[in-house]
Write an enzyme that holds these catalytic residues in place. Sequence first.
Site, PDB file in Angstrom:
ATOM      1  N   ASP A  54       0.790  -1.256   0.000  1.00  0.00           N
ATOM      2  CA  ASP A  54       0.000   0.000   0.000  1.00  0.00           C
ATOM      3  C   ASP A  54       0.818   1.300   0.000  1.00  0.00           C
ATOM      4  O   ASP A  54       0.521   2.231   0.774  1.00  0.00           O
ATOM      5  CB  ASP A  54      -0.958   0.011   1.212  1.00  0.00           C
ATOM      6  CG  ASP A  54      -1.980  -1.122   1.194  1.00  0.00           C
ATOM      7  OD1 ASP A  54      -1.954  -1.944   0.260  1.00  0.00           O
ATOM      8  OD2 ASP A  54      -2.804  -1.196   2.121  1.00  0.00           O
TER       9      ASP A  54
ATOM     10  N   LYS B  87      -7.095  -5.012  -2.829  1.00  0.00           N
ATOM     11  CA  LYS B  87      -7.837  -5.544  -1.680  1.00  0.00           C
ATOM     12  C   LYS B  87      -8.731  -4.456  -1.112  1.00  0.00           C
ATOM     13  O   LYS B  87      -8.471  -3.270  -1.322  1.00  0.00           O
ATOM     14  CB  LYS B  87      -6.860  -6.058  -0.619  1.00  0.00           C
ATOM     15  CG  LYS B  87      -5.928  -4.977  -0.120  1.00  0.00           C
ATOM     16  CD  LYS B  87      -4.890  -5.516   0.819  1.00  0.00           C
ATOM     17  CE  LYS B  87      -4.007  -4.409   1.343  1.00  0.00           C
ATOM     18  NZ  LYS B  87      -4.731  -3.371   2.090  1.00  0.00           N
TER      19      LYS B  87
ATOM     20  N   CYS C 129      -1.887  -2.742   7.706  1.00  0.00           N
ATOM     21  CA  CYS C 129      -1.821  -3.683   6.589  1.00  0.00           C
ATOM     22  C   CYS C 129      -0.538  -4.513   6.550  1.00  0.00           C
ATOM     23  O   CYS C 129      -0.575  -5.690   6.195  1.00  0.00           O
ATOM     24  CB  CYS C 129      -2.068  -2.954   5.277  1.00  0.00           C
ATOM     25  SG  CYS C 129      -3.803  -2.421   5.152  1.00  0.00           S
TER      26      CYS C 129
HETATM   27  C1  VGL Z   1      -4.664   0.631   5.743  1.00  0.00           C
HETATM   28  C2  VGL Z   1      -6.233   1.512   7.151  1.00  0.00           C
HETATM   29  C3  VGL Z   1      -7.205   1.372   6.185  1.00  0.00           C
HETATM   30  C4  VGL Z   1      -3.240   0.249   5.527  1.00  0.00           C
HETATM   31  C5  VGL Z   1      -5.628   0.471   4.762  1.00  0.00           C
HETATM   32  O1  VGL Z   1      -2.797   0.168   4.360  1.00  0.00           O
HETATM   33  O2  VGL Z   1      -2.533   0.021   6.544  1.00  0.00           O
HETATM   34  N1  VGL Z   1      -4.981   1.134   6.931  1.00  0.00           N
HETATM   35  N2  VGL Z   1      -6.890   0.854   4.994  1.00  0.00           N
END
Ligand code: VGL
Length: 197
Positions: free
Chosen positions: A8, A106, A151
Amino acid sequence: MQALIVIDVQMDFCPGGALAVPQGDLIVSGINDLMAGFDAVILTQDWHPAGHSSFASAHSGKSPYDLVEMDYGTQVLWPDHCIQGSAGAAFHPDLVTDRADLIIRKGYNPAIDSYSAFFENDHKTPTGLDGYLRTRGIDRLVMVGLALDFCVNYSAVDAAKLGFDVEVRQDLSRAIDLDGSLVAAQDGMVKAGARLV
Ligand code: VGL
Ligand code: ZN
């Protein structure tokens, strides 16, 4: 065979983004430098439909960072972030994406969040990454990215439970750190059998 899993590294998780992780942008060049040493490079991308159930804006009377009980357990509510196709969902422009063999998205299911690259937050619904790695003969994973306590954490714990040899590079990750979530995540990753370096 070993894979680098880059979690991410997207605009919304970098300074100025909707769910900014402090210093999230500082890890990009180090991640690029690491890619050459791996048999496979895999990127994940948080990828939510508008109105996703993990967004505080989808729950009347709730604010970002409130907790709610979902069928699958407790869920943190987030600011709207990483909406499919938006600028915030794009990878950081300096991240080398050409080296990626696979980009796994995702969080696309409206009713359930998905922190982990392996399972949605019910810990049951698979993303398919486990099968991809196994069929390619990959048994060792190095994980980096955002956010270390969400994540990256969920991905590392699931990977270790699935039997992969897992190393988490904390120097190439950054945390949100809500209410002690970083220390809890570090503890959970070590207990699951991941190595923190
Ligand atoms: C994430 C919160 C919501 C992350 C993704 O990538 O850690 N955190 N969505
Ligand atoms: Zn998300």
